[in-house]
Design a protein around this motif. Structure first.
Motif, PDB file in Angstrom:
ATOM      1  N   LEU A  90       0.831  -1.207   0.000  1.00  0.00           N
ATOM      2  CA  LEU A  90       0.000   0.000   0.000  1.00  0.00           C
ATOM      3  C   LEU A  90       0.868   1.259   0.000  1.00  0.00           C
ATOM      4  CD1 LEU A  90      -2.770  -1.003   2.557  1.00  0.00           C
ATOM      5  CD2 LEU A  90      -3.162  -0.400   0.162  1.00  0.00           C
ATOM      6  N   ALA A  91       1.949   1.225   0.759  1.00  0.00           N
ATOM      7  CA  ALA A  91       2.846   2.384   0.803  1.00  0.00           C
ATOM      8  C   ALA A  91       3.442   2.657  -0.566  1.00  0.00           C
ATOM      9  CB  ALA A  91       3.953   2.144   1.822  1.00  0.00           C
ATOM     10  N   ARG A  92       3.906   1.612  -1.210  1.00  0.00           N
ATOM     11  CA  ARG A  92       4.545   1.763  -2.518  1.00  0.00           C
ATOM     12  C   ARG A  92       3.543   2.256  -3.566  1.00  0.00           C
ATOM     13  NH1 ARG A  92       9.875   1.791  -4.651  1.00  0.00           N
ATOM     14  NH2 ARG A  92       9.775   1.033  -6.776  1.00  0.00           N
ATOM     15  N   ARG A  93       2.298   1.809  -3.446  1.00  0.00           N
ATOM     16  CA  ARG A  93       1.285   2.180  -4.438  1.00  0.00           C
ATOM     17  C   ARG A  93       0.671   3.551  -4.163  1.00  0.00           C
ATOM     18  NH1 ARG A  93      -3.801  -1.480  -6.705  1.00  0.00           N
ATOM     19  NH2 ARG A  93      -4.955   0.245  -7.665  1.00  0.00           N
ATOM     20  N   PHE A  94       0.448   3.875  -2.889  1.00  0.00           N
ATOM     21  CA  PHE A  94      -0.294   5.096  -2.573  1.00  0.00           C
ATOM     22  C   PHE A  94       0.491   6.094  -1.714  1.00  0.00           C
ATOM     23  CE2 PHE A  94      -3.706   1.920  -3.117  1.00  0.00           C
ATOM     24  CZ  PHE A  94      -4.519   2.569  -4.036  1.00  0.00           C
ATOM     25  N   THR A  95       0.879   5.647  -0.530  1.00  0.00           N
ATOM     26  CA  THR A  95       1.259   6.581   0.520  1.00  0.00           C
ATOM     27  C   THR A  95       2.661   7.150   0.358  1.00  0.00           C
ATOM     28  OG1 THR A  95       0.057   4.992   1.902  1.00  0.00           O
ATOM     29  CG2 THR A  95       0.957   6.911   2.992  1.00  0.00           C
ATOM     30  N   ALA A  96       3.608   6.306  -0.014  1.00  0.00           N
ATOM     31  CA  ALA A  96       4.994   6.758  -0.161  1.00  0.00           C
ATOM     32  C   ALA A  96       5.605   6.169  -1.426  1.00  0.00           C
ATOM     33  CB  ALA A  96       5.808   6.366   1.063  1.00  0.00           C
ATOM     34  N   PRO A  97       5.012   6.455  -2.588  1.00  0.00           N
ATOM     35  CA  PRO A  97       5.578   5.917  -3.830  1.00  0.00           C
ATOM     36  C   PRO A  97       7.009   6.419  -4.013  1.00  0.00           C
ATOM     37  CG  PRO A  97       3.960   7.638  -4.299  1.00  0.00           C
ATOM     38  CD  PRO A  97       3.861   7.335  -2.842  1.00  0.00           C
ATOM     39  N   GLY A  98       7.879   5.509  -4.362  1.00  0.00           N
ATOM     40  CA  GLY A  98       9.286   5.875  -4.482  1.00  0.00           C
ATOM     41  C   GLY A  98      10.125   5.376  -3.329  1.00  0.00           C
ATOM     42  N   CYS A  99       9.477   4.959  -2.219  1.00  0.00           N
ATOM     43  CA  CYS A  99      10.251   4.381  -1.122  1.00  0.00           C
ATOM     44  C   CYS A  99      10.726   2.984  -1.528  1.00  0.00           C
ATOM     45  CB  CYS A  99       9.418   4.300   0.157  1.00  0.00           C
ATOM     46  SG  CYS A  99       8.153   3.004   0.159  1.00  0.00           S
ATOM     47  N   GLU A 100      11.686   2.462  -0.789  1.00  0.00           N
ATOM     48  CA  GLU A 100      12.154   1.096  -1.033  1.00  0.00           C
ATOM     49  C   GLU A 100      11.595   0.192   0.066  1.00  0.00           C
ATOM     50  OE1 GLU A 100      16.294  -1.442  -1.636  1.00  0.00           O
ATOM     51  OE2 GLU A 100      16.266   0.733  -1.936  1.00  0.00           O
ATOM     52  N   PRO A 101      10.572  -0.605  -0.243  1.00  0.00           N
ATOM     53  CA  PRO A 101       9.936  -1.427   0.793  1.00  0.00           C
ATOM     54  C   PRO A 101      10.684  -2.737   1.016  1.00  0.00           C
ATOM     55  CG  PRO A 101       8.727  -1.627  -1.266  1.00  0.00           C
ATOM     56  CD  PRO A 101       9.879  -0.700  -1.539  1.00  0.00           C
ATOM     57  N   VAL A 102      10.802  -3.122   2.281  1.00  0.00           N
ATOM     58  CA  VAL A 102      11.468  -4.369   2.652  1.00  0.00           C
ATOM     59  C   VAL A 102      10.617  -5.065   3.709  1.00  0.00           C
ATOM     60  CG1 VAL A 102      13.516  -5.426   3.685  1.00  0.00           C
ATOM     61  CG2 VAL A 102      13.770  -3.441   2.170  1.00  0.00           C
ATOM     62  N   CYS A 103      10.286  -6.331   3.456  1.00  0.00           N
ATOM     63  CA  CYS A 103       9.548  -7.122   4.436  1.00  0.00           C
ATOM     64  C   CYS A 103      10.542  -7.755   5.413  1.00  0.00           C
ATOM     65  CB  CYS A 103       8.755  -8.228   3.729  1.00  0.00           C
ATOM     66  SG  CYS A 103       6.988  -7.995   3.793  1.00  0.00           S
TER      67      CYS A 103
END
Length: 323
Positions: A90-103
């Protein structure tokens, strides 16, 4: 079907993920008191330590609401780390596009090299971490021996006071003792919120007494060797142009469709009001907004007549397709 739809909003997807996804928390996050304080602290501390460059990480960052603030401060793409894939998606798609998400799991050693970051933070999650000493040691490891770096823990609950979602909190001195190589400073969140509500400055130069810390339901912890962090910081003014979309806060419902339009504050649940009712310090019960101003918001401009409502979070700069 909802997830694959280009027209789906953040709200649609949060609703589709069901009641156990904390949708009521995430949807209204941009104006709740814990976020209002945390955003001010992030801008003050990260804005200071990252001024000369460096990368930021938001650990246990959920769906990236605070990560969004780091996008303009981190010289390299900020990292958003969280246990749940749906949140970072959700962050990558909406809230913080451009961040690098890591699980990754905050209760385990973090999969990043020593000194990979200059700023490491965790907000509204530390009270739920079981391995607290390890977690703090990992945050300090991530900023390495960088004397310019900082570790920040926003809104962690206090064992000495009750809160609706208590978790496994420590006492103020218990939190302080988790830091072995970095001297932390603790702040009561109530005082920081008062700074924000009055329009600043955010006084990180204060030293809250033991009595003040013991009585506060939530604490903010800042660990850094930078003396310029522990000073008053001017609050950023509301943006004149939208980064995303300028919208009326989703906590408000339309009461009157006349000109001016009337809006009424309505909490999504009694539980929400109990936990985040301090937002009444800056969110009025009722507001009116004329049609010309609403049209300006739709065009991505903040009219001067709405500056105070923007400062009070009645008007919020939301990610595109948020609700």
């Amino acid at each position: 079907a909802v997830a694959s739809s280009d027209s789906a909003t953040y709200r649609d997807l949060v609703d589709a993920l069901g009641p156990n996804f904390e949708g009521g928390y995430f949807l209204y996050r941009f104006s709740d008191p814990t976020y209002v304080v945390a955003q001010a602290v992030v801008r003050a501390v990260a804005g200071t330590v990252l001024r000369g460059g460096g990368r930021a990480i938001d650990i246990c960052g959920g769906s990236g609401h605070l990560t969004r603030s780091l996008l303009e401060l981190s010289s390299e793409t900020p990292v958003l780390a969280d246990l749940y894939f749906a949140k970072i998606w959700l962050a990558r798609r909406f809230t913080a596009p451009g961040c690098e998400p890591v699980c990754c799991d905050g209760n385990a050693p973090l999969p990043f090299a020593r000194g990979a970051f200059r700023y490491a933070m965790c907000s509204d999650a530390f009270q739920y971490i079981w391995t607290k000493r390890q977690f703090v040691a990992e945050m300090v490891r991530l900023i390495g021996d960088d004397t310019a770096g900082a570790v920040v823990i926003n809104h962690t609950h206090n064992q000495r006071t009750w809160s609706p979602s208590h978790g496994q909190p420590l006492t103020p001195e218990g939190y302080r003792d988790l830091f072995e190589t970095l001297e932390p400073r603790l702040f009561g969140e109530t005082g920081l919120l008062a700074d924000v509500v009055k329009g600043g400055p955010l006084d990180l130069g204060r030293r809250d007494s033991g009595e003040t810390l013991d009585a506060d339901p939530a604490l903010t912890i800042v660990g850094t060797r930078r003396p310029d962090v522990f000073a008053p910081h001017r609050l950023a003014p509301p943006p004149s142009d939208a980064r995303g979309e300028l919208r009326v806060n989703p906590l408000y419902v339309l009461d009157s469709d006349a000109d001016p339009a009337g809006y009424r504050l309505r909490f999504p649940s009694e539980d929400y009001e109990q936990e985040y009712g301090a937002c009444r310090q800056y969110l009025p019960d009722r507001v009116t907004i004329d049609r010309a101003s609403l049209a300006a918001l739709d065009a991505g401009r903040l009219p001067s007549g709405l500056l105070d409502l923007a400062r009070r979070r009645v008007i919020v700069d939301l990610p595109k397709n948020y609700y």
